[in-house]
Motif scaffolding. Sequence first.
Motif, PDB file in Angstrom:
ATOM      1  N   MET A  69      33.852  73.465  29.232  1.00 28.14           N
ATOM      2  CA  MET A  69      33.489  74.329  28.246  1.00 28.14           C
ATOM      3  C   MET A  69      32.070  73.829  27.751  1.00 28.14           C
ATOM      4  O   MET A  69      31.188  74.811  27.635  1.00 28.14           O
ATOM      5  N   ARG A  70      31.702  72.562  27.564  1.00 27.72           N
ATOM      6  CA  ARG A  70      30.335  72.335  27.384  1.00 27.72           C
ATOM      7  C   ARG A  70      29.266  72.709  28.498  1.00 27.72           C
ATOM      8  O   ARG A  70      28.193  72.877  28.283  1.00 27.72           O
ATOM      9  N   TRP A  71      29.826  72.600  29.861  1.00 25.01           N
ATOM     10  CA  TRP A  71      29.045  73.014  30.926  1.00 25.01           C
ATOM     11  C   TRP A  71      28.810  74.613  30.792  1.00 25.01           C
ATOM     12  O   TRP A  71      27.701  75.117  31.037  1.00 25.01           O
ATOM     13  N   LEU A  72      29.839  75.462  30.378  1.00 21.87           N
ATOM     14  CA  LEU A  72      29.465  77.014  30.377  1.00 21.87           C
ATOM     15  C   LEU A  72      28.368  77.091  28.947  1.00 21.87           C
ATOM     16  O   LEU A  72      27.710  77.871  29.224  1.00 21.87           O
ATOM     17  N   ALA A  73      28.645  76.129  28.206  1.00 20.14           N
ATOM     18  CA  ALA A  73      27.737  76.333  26.712  1.00 20.14           C
ATOM     19  C   ALA A  73      26.176  75.972  27.271  1.00 20.14           C
ATOM     20  O   ALA A  73      25.305  76.646  27.257  1.00 20.14           O
ATOM     21  N   LEU A  74      25.971  75.015  28.285  1.00 18.41           N
ATOM     22  CA  LEU A  74      24.961  74.538  28.730  1.00 18.41           C
ATOM     23  C   LEU A  74      24.192  75.562  29.785  1.00 18.41           C
ATOM     24  O   LEU A  74      22.983  75.995  29.535  1.00 18.41           O
ATOM     25  N   LEU A  75      25.033  76.317  30.561  1.00 11.61           N
ATOM     26  CA  LEU A  75      24.450  77.182  31.493  1.00 11.61           C
ATOM     27  C   LEU A  75      23.962  78.396  30.503  1.00 11.61           C
ATOM     28  O   LEU A  75      23.117  78.879  30.827  1.00 11.61           O
ATOM     29  N   SER A  76      24.908  78.724  29.639  1.00  8.95           N
ATOM     30  CA  SER A  76      24.623  80.066  29.035  1.00  8.95           C
ATOM     31  C   SER A  76      23.212  79.690  28.085  1.00  8.95           C
ATOM     32  O   SER A  76      22.389  80.552  27.970  1.00  8.95           O
ATOM     33  N   ALA A  77      23.076  78.659  27.537  1.00 13.36           N
ATOM     34  CA  ALA A  77      21.903  78.168  26.824  1.00 13.36           C
ATOM     35  C   ALA A  77      20.572  78.255  27.757  1.00 13.36           C
ATOM     36  O   ALA A  77      19.586  78.698  27.133  1.00 13.36           O
ATOM     37  N   GLU A  78      20.831  78.078  28.830  1.00  9.29           N
ATOM     38  CA  GLU A  78      19.404  77.822  29.969  1.00  9.29           C
ATOM     39  C   GLU A  78      19.559  79.179  30.550  1.00  9.29           C
ATOM     40  O   GLU A  78      18.651  79.485  31.208  1.00  9.29           O
ATOM     41  N   GLY A  79      20.299  80.437  30.102  1.00 18.42           N
ATOM     42  CA  GLY A  79      19.979  81.684  30.744  1.00 18.42           C
ATOM     43  C   GLY A  79      20.851  82.027  31.983  1.00 18.42           C
ATOM     44  O   GLY A  79      20.614  82.975  32.523  1.00 18.42           O
ATOM     45  N   VAL A  80      21.528  81.234  32.460  1.00 18.32           N
ATOM     46  CA  VAL A  80      22.279  81.212  33.573  1.00 18.32           C
ATOM     47  C   VAL A  80      23.425  82.424  33.387  1.00 18.32           C
ATOM     48  O   VAL A  80      24.201  82.258  32.379  1.00 18.32           O
ATOM     49  N   PRO A  81      23.614  83.484  33.983  1.00 20.69           N
ATOM     50  CA  PRO A  81      24.925  84.600  33.648  1.00 20.69           C
ATOM     51  C   PRO A  81      26.030  83.639  33.719  1.00 20.69           C
ATOM     52  O   PRO A  81      26.474  83.047  34.708  1.00 20.69           O
ATOM     53  N   VAL A  82      26.895  83.715  32.723  1.00 21.75           N
ATOM     54  CA  VAL A  82      28.286  83.392  32.781  1.00 21.75           C
ATOM     55  C   VAL A  82      29.127  84.425  32.385  1.00 21.75           C
ATOM     56  O   VAL A  82      28.905  85.408  32.149  1.00 21.75           O
ATOM     57  N   PRO A  83      30.646  84.342  33.010  1.00 19.25           N
ATOM     58  CA  PRO A  83      31.493  85.517  33.009  1.00 19.25           C
ATOM     59  C   PRO A  83      31.855  85.866  31.786  1.00 19.25           C
ATOM     60  O   PRO A  83      32.480  86.813  31.594  1.00 19.25           O
ATOM     61  N   PHE A  84      31.515  85.272  30.498  1.00 16.44           N
ATOM     62  CA  PHE A  84      31.903  85.647  29.063  1.00 16.44           C
ATOM     63  C   PHE A  84      31.078  84.573  28.112  1.00 16.44           C
ATOM     64  O   PHE A  84      30.378  83.815  28.513  1.00 16.44           O
ATOM     65  N   ASP A  85      31.070  85.030  27.030  1.00 16.86           N
ATOM     66  CA  ASP A  85      30.396  84.476  25.860  1.00 16.86           C
ATOM     67  C   ASP A  85      31.040  83.150  25.487  1.00 16.86           C
ATOM     68  O   ASP A  85      32.080  83.247  25.009  1.00 16.86           O
ATOM     69  N   PRO A  86      30.362  81.985  25.789  1.00 16.56           N
ATOM     70  CA  PRO A  86      31.177  80.714  25.165  1.00 16.56           C
ATOM     71  C   PRO A  86      31.365  80.612  23.711  1.00 16.56           C
ATOM     72  O   PRO A  86      32.263  79.780  23.366  1.00 16.56           O
ATOM     73  N   ALA A  87      30.708  81.082  22.998  1.00 12.27           N
ATOM     74  CA  ALA A  87      30.740  80.813  21.320  1.00 12.27           C
ATOM     75  C   ALA A  87      31.967  81.056  20.897  1.00 12.27           C
ATOM     76  O   ALA A  87      32.841  80.350  20.198  1.00 12.27           O
ATOM     77  N   PRO A  88      32.646  82.192  21.142  1.00 11.57           N
ATOM     78  CA  PRO A  88      34.032  82.407  20.689  1.00 11.57           C
ATOM     79  C   PRO A  88      35.147  81.429  21.158  1.00 11.57           C
ATOM     80  O   PRO A  88      35.970  81.032  20.256  1.00 11.57           O
ATOM     81  N   LEU A  89      34.861  81.157  22.422  1.00 12.56           N
ATOM     82  CA  LEU A  89      35.754  80.198  22.975  1.00 12.56           C
ATOM     83  C   LEU A  89      35.606  78.709  22.279  1.00 12.56           C
ATOM     84  O   LEU A  89      36.702  78.337  21.866  1.00 12.56           O
ATOM     85  N   VAL A  90      34.433  78.266  21.998  1.00 12.50           N
ATOM     86  CA  VAL A  90      34.260  77.108  21.360  1.00 12.50           C
ATOM     87  C   VAL A  90      34.801  76.920  19.873  1.00 12.50           C
ATOM     88  O   VAL A  90      35.384  76.221  19.534  1.00 12.50           O
TER      89      VAL A  90
END
Length: 56
Positions: free
Chosen positions: A1-22
Amino acid sequence: MRWLALLSAEGVPVPFDPAPLVEHLRLHGGGPRLALDVAIAERVLALPPRKDQETP
């Protein structure tokens, strides 16, 4: 989960928004390791602090 958040914050496309998951894991998760992951992800995503962590 933290890696998805980091990727998202860096602008890398992830398959979903990690904020609701967090948020979901913060409310319903358990254990110290998950709490650490949630705290890191919240910080990386710049989510507002939890009510029990606000400073007066």
